[in-house]
Design a protein around this motif. Structure first.
Motif, PDB file in Angstrom:
ATOM      1  N   ARG A   1      12.317   4.462   1.325  1.00  0.00           N
ATOM      2  CA  ARG A   1      13.056   5.170   0.276  1.00  0.00           C
ATOM      3  C   ARG A   1      13.192   4.225  -0.904  1.00  0.00           C
ATOM      4  NH1 ARG A   1      18.726   8.551   0.602  1.00  0.00           N
ATOM      5  NH2 ARG A   1      19.186   8.542  -1.619  1.00  0.00           N
ATOM      6  N   CYS A   2      12.925   4.705  -2.085  1.00  0.00           N
ATOM      7  CA  CYS A   2      12.950   3.820  -3.248  1.00  0.00           C
ATOM      8  C   CYS A   2      13.224   4.633  -4.508  1.00  0.00           C
ATOM      9  CB  CYS A   2      11.614   3.091  -3.390  1.00  0.00           C
ATOM     10  SG  CYS A   2      10.204   4.207  -3.659  1.00  0.00           S
ATOM     11  N   TYR A   3      13.463   3.898  -5.591  1.00  0.00           N
ATOM     12  CA  TYR A   3      13.497   4.509  -6.918  1.00  0.00           C
ATOM     13  C   TYR A   3      12.087   4.375  -7.448  1.00  0.00           C
ATOM     14  CZ  TYR A   3      15.365   5.918 -11.431  1.00  0.00           C
ATOM     15  OH  TYR A   3      15.627   6.608 -12.587  1.00  0.00           O
ATOM     16  N   LEU A   4      11.390   5.483  -7.531  1.00  0.00           N
ATOM     17  CA  LEU A   4       9.946   5.437  -7.686  1.00  0.00           C
ATOM     18  C   LEU A   4       9.515   4.954  -9.066  1.00  0.00           C
ATOM     19  CD1 LEU A   4       7.234   6.012  -6.348  1.00  0.00           C
ATOM     20  CD2 LEU A   4       7.381   8.366  -7.211  1.00  0.00           C
ATOM     21  N   GLY A   5       8.856   3.817  -9.028  1.00  0.00           N
ATOM     22  CA  GLY A   5       8.142   3.317 -10.193  1.00  0.00           C
ATOM     23  C   GLY A   5       6.716   3.094  -9.744  1.00  0.00           C
ATOM     24  N   GLU A   6       6.517   1.974  -9.021  1.00  0.00           N
ATOM     25  CA  GLU A   6       5.245   1.728  -8.345  1.00  0.00           C
ATOM     26  C   GLU A   6       5.543   1.063  -7.022  1.00  0.00           C
ATOM     27  OE1 GLU A   6       1.619  -1.257  -9.133  1.00  0.00           O
ATOM     28  OE2 GLU A   6       1.736   0.382 -10.600  1.00  0.00           O
ATOM     29  N   ARG A   7       4.986   1.588  -5.962  1.00  0.00           N
ATOM     30  CA  ARG A   7       5.281   1.081  -4.619  1.00  0.00           C
ATOM     31  C   ARG A   7       4.037   1.178  -3.753  1.00  0.00           C
ATOM     32  NH1 ARG A   7       9.924   0.074  -1.458  1.00  0.00           N
ATOM     33  NH2 ARG A   7      10.890  -0.273  -3.507  1.00  0.00           N
ATOM     34  N   SER A   8       3.775   0.114  -2.956  1.00  0.00           N
ATOM     35  CA  SER A   8       2.642   0.115  -2.033  1.00  0.00           C
ATOM     36  C   SER A   8       3.131   0.367  -0.619  1.00  0.00           C
ATOM     37  CB  SER A   8       1.899  -1.218  -2.081  1.00  0.00           C
ATOM     38  OG  SER A   8       1.263  -1.385  -3.332  1.00  0.00           O
ATOM     39  N   LEU A   9       2.342   1.148   0.122  1.00  0.00           N
ATOM     40  CA  LEU A   9       2.632   1.419   1.526  1.00  0.00           C
ATOM     41  C   LEU A   9       1.542   0.800   2.377  1.00  0.00           C
ATOM     42  CD1 LEU A   9       3.680   5.186   1.821  1.00  0.00           C
ATOM     43  CD2 LEU A   9       5.114   3.203   2.207  1.00  0.00           C
ATOM     44  N   PRO A  10       1.908  -0.059   3.344  1.00  0.00           N
ATOM     45  CA  PRO A  10       0.887  -0.595   4.251  1.00  0.00           C
ATOM     46  C   PRO A  10       0.449   0.489   5.235  1.00  0.00           C
ATOM     47  CG  PRO A  10       3.062  -1.364   4.892  1.00  0.00           C
ATOM     48  CD  PRO A  10       3.248  -0.592   3.624  1.00  0.00           C
ATOM     49  N   LEU A  11      -0.851   0.586   5.449  1.00  0.00           N
ATOM     50  CA  LEU A  11      -1.381   1.653   6.300  1.00  0.00           C
ATOM     51  C   LEU A  11      -2.420   1.047   7.240  1.00  0.00           C
ATOM     52  CD1 LEU A  11      -0.668   4.635   6.310  1.00  0.00           C
ATOM     53  CD2 LEU A  11      -2.667   5.089   4.932  1.00  0.00           C
TER      54      LEU A  11
END
Length: 790
Positions: free
Chosen positions: A741-751
């Protein structure tokens, strides 16, 4: 005593030159003392001037005065009346739920005007920058303190004033209509005997003759209304024919209109002389009225008044009644509680009313006495005449009320659990000892000791509070600290307090949220959300008439068969509201029910966000937007755009637009082609561009992977629009792997990409989903497929 002698610096604040006898006797307590004051006096005896004197003393000392008005409509009236203070250089600021709060203006105001409900909200949030102004109040004037006895609103006034006194201990000046137990209110507010006044009927400017009149009751309630109307007109006619005026109170807005229409016919049939008919200038002025029915009615000297009229029409009706142009006026109870429109004759036609949430209920005794008190015009009439028209079975009850008055009772007992929970959630109560200290600040405590035969008192009262506290702990609203007596609200308790909910409803919402959070249980869907709201205890008293049940069945089919008829009616109103197609049979109660539904949906969204899942919170947000705007699921995302309401959303949806992204893609020219003006198109495009606009970058994500191998990748989610709270989740074959959960700006998700057995999966589908739990935008997702090779 001349105003200029008593308060020379504030002479311009009063619309008259001298104070009357009642005002003179109370004046020293208000102007020469700092102690609290309680005044009980007949309606129309001049209590408003006492409120203004208390305000003047506060302003003279450079303090801030808070005026608590019993109705929101009266806060607006005070704003207009107290322009006199504005002209003297003081700031008057009205704080209501229907206006956007300007904290800077509120902080700088010299006079604040609020309803008890808004003051309750402000004191609950006193430690926030937005509402910290409430702790600077130096004097609190309570208009109509007998509102304490109101079933719905009394407890709110009681706990709000108790809380305010704990927060900043302002001077309190409480004004009331005549009440037998004024000493109880004075004891509660710590007003000394010298500052407690009991002015009897001898202080009424005009003597009052009040009677109870019965009518021939039939089997048809519709016909009974007209029987009571004819009885009311019989009582009013002699006064109207003598050049006086009559004020007839009825139970609903619609009834004011219907009664006025019928009364015009009766006046014509009986050939009752009405001065307005020959007044040419008045007829010309009446042409400016917005309401067509009212325009036709007032020219015959018959008018109506209710909160649904435009402000301009209401002002006109009030002015014409004061001037005697309107001789027969039909109104709801709003006029009784504030607007100073006395009449020689007052008739209460309806002692029962239909409440959308409660069904048929008796009119409050407070309302009855308030209405009757409007009889008699000071300076014009030698006597006032007031009549209650009721069924013979109720006559004795109303005669007793007229003879003995109504003692003011505390209504806190019926809502003790919710208010105790709220005080713990606010931090007002931090331990078990504080519970008893808080109780002793309430009118409930005073009244229980004054009338122990009607209340628990002494040790039994304390035991009741302890039992209530134990139930709050057992039900998960409050936790106790081990090893001491400390108390703390849980997330459940804080949410219940924030949204003013019944605790049983809060518990049901929490259970639904726990279901949504449990990955091993079925997903919470739209039907679950609607069912939980429709079944809420807040709607337990809603009734469904026979014709309404047919309409409910047409809307729902078999849905909600497990609900009681009243709750099923609520469900039907919700479902119909979501598509903007409420059947005519349900419309009379739909507005009130819908407002309560929206409040509960907002609460449910918060429960699902904090205790459940982002997906369920987002779904609740979209349901809430559909109920508010009356649009289909295909158009609900458009309502997130400022400037897009129900009509515009439906129009755009018909042209194939469903989301803010669709608007951005179309540009100004595309929106103009869809029927928007260029100016509107530009504004909508600017607003849509301010909403989040997620994009996915899969980087070096593989197209295939060998069996048994694995590879770690990063998927980057960026946002081209404004930031927003978002939930990012990555899944494979529908099973969640990671989330944040974040305040969306730019975020990476490990997959992690893992090579499964090809016999089990020849391909693997990876999906990244962005969900906005606080916006009615549909989730945005993107997928990639990976082949598994040997």
């Amino acid at each position: 005593m001349q105003v200029s002698e008593a308060v020379p610096a504030f002479a311009d604040a009063f619309p008259f030159e001298s104070f009357n006898r009642m005002q003179r006797e109370a004046m020293p307590a208000i102007l020469e003392s700092d102690a609290n004051v309680v005044v009980s006096a007949p309606t129309a005896s001049g209590k408003t001037a006492l409120a203004e004197l208390a305000i003047c003393r506060t302003l003279e000392r450079e303090g801030t005065a808070l005026f608590l008005a019993p109705l929101r409509a009266l806060t607006n009236e005070k704003e207009a009346e107290w322009e006199r203070f504005e002209e003297m250089g003081y700031s008057v600021y009205v704080v209501t739920g229907e206006r956007d709060l300007n904290p800077r203006r509120a902080e700088r105001a010299d006079i604040l005007v609020m309803t008890p409900e808004k003051a309750d909200s402000a004191t609950r949030k006193h430690d926030t920058p937005r509402y910290e102004f409430i702790t600077d109040v130096d004097c609190c004037v309570i208009d109509e303190v007998h509102l304490l006895d109101s079933d719905r609103r009394g407890a709110v006034l009681e706990v709000t004033l108790s809380r305010l006194r704990r927060l900043c201990d302002p001077r309190v000046v409480a004004l009331s209509a005549t009440m037998p137990n004024v000493d109880d209110v004075a004891e509660w507010l710590d007003a000394p005997d010298s500052n407690t006044f009991r002015f009897g009927d001898e202080y009424r400017p005009v003597p009052l003759h009040a009677t109870v009149e019965t009518y021939a009751h039939g089997e048809n309630s519709f016909a009974d209304k007209y029987r009571r109307l004819y009885r009311a007109l019989d009582l009013a006619q002699p006064h109207v024919e003598d050049g006086g005026q009559a004020l007839v109170f009825v139970s609903s807005r619609q009834d004011t209109v219907r009664a006025a229409e019928k009364a015009r016919d009766v006046v014509a049939e009986r050939d009752i002389e009405m001065g307005a008919r020959g007044d040419y200038d008045f007829h010309v002025d009446a042409e400016d009225l917005r309401n067509d029915t009212l325009r036709q009615s007032v020219v015959d000297g018959v008018g109506f008044h209710h909160a649904g009229l435009s402000r301009e029409d209401k002002n006109a009706v009030e002015a014409w009644f004061k001037a005697g142009k309107i001789q027969l006026l039909f109104s709801t109870s709003t006029l009784a509680w504030g607007v100073n429109l006395p009449a020689r004759c007052v008739v209460i036609r309806d002692t029962k009313l239909h409440d959308p949430l409660e069904g048929e209920v008796d009119m409050s005794p407070l309302d009855v006495l308030q209405m009757l008190g409007r009889a008699g015009r000071p300076g014009y009439d030698d006597a006032g005449y007031a009549h209650v028209v009721c069924d013979g079975a109720d006559a004795a009850k109303y005669r007793t009320l007229l003879q003995e008055g109504k003692e003011i009772e505390s209504r806190l007992a019926g809502e003790l659990d919710a208010h105790l929970n709220a005080e713990i959630a606010l931090g007002t109560i931090g331990d078990v000892d504080d519970v008893m200290d808080w109780l002793e600040t309430t009118f409930y405590y005073v009244r229980a000791n004054s009338a122990p035969d009607r209340y628990s008192s002494g040790d039994s009262l304390r035991e009741r509070v302890r039992d209530t506290l134990r139930s709050l702990v057992d039900d998960g609203f409050v936790v106790t600290e081990e090893g001491n007596l400390g108390l703390e609200a849980t997330a459940l308790g804080r949410l219940a307090s924030k949204f003013y909910m019944r605790l049983d409803t809060a518990r049901e919402f929490a259970d639904l949220a726990e279901r949504a959070a449990d990955e091993d249980r079925p997903t919470v869907g739209e039907a679950d959300i609607l069912h939980a709201v429709a079944a809420a205890g807040e709607f337990d008293s809603v009734s469904a008439r026979r014709d309404e049940r047919e309409a409910v069945r047409a809307v729902l089919g078999a849905e909600g068969d497990d609900l009681d008829p009243g709750n099923r009616k609520v469900l039907a109103i919700i479902r119909a509201s979501m598509d903007g197609t409420t059947p005519s049979e349900l419309r009379s109660d739909a507005w009130v029910i819908r407002q309560n539904v929206l409040r509960l949906l907002a609460a449910q969204r918060a429960f699902l966000r904090e205790l459940g899942s982002p997906a369920a919170a987002n779904l609740a947000c979209r349901v809430e937007a559909r109920v508010e705007h009356g649009v289909g699921s295909d158009a609900v995302g458009l309502t997130a755009v400022e400037g897009v309401g129900s009509g515009r959303a439906r129009k755009l949806a018909a042209e194939g637009f469903q989301t803010p992204e669709d608007l951005r893609a179309a540009g100004v020219s595309g929106l103009v082609d869809a029927g928007m003006s260029e100016g509107v198109a530009e504004r909508l495009l600017e607003n849509a561009s301010g909403l989040p606009d997620p994009a996915f970058d899969w980087g070096a994500f593989p197209d295939e992977i060998r069996q048994g191998e694995n590879e770690m990748c990063d998927v980057t989610v960026s946002n081209a629009g404004d930031g927003a709270v978002a939930h990012l989740a990555a899944s494979v074959e529908g099973r969640e792997m990671t989330s944040t959960r974040c305040y969306l700006g730019e975020r990476s998700l490990p997959l992690g990409v893992f090579g499964a057995d090809p016999d089990d999966h020849e391909t693997l589908t990876y999906t990244v989903t962005v969900t906005f739990p606080e916006l009615p935008l549909p989730p945005v997702s993107e997928s990639r497929t990976v082949r598994v090779v040997e």
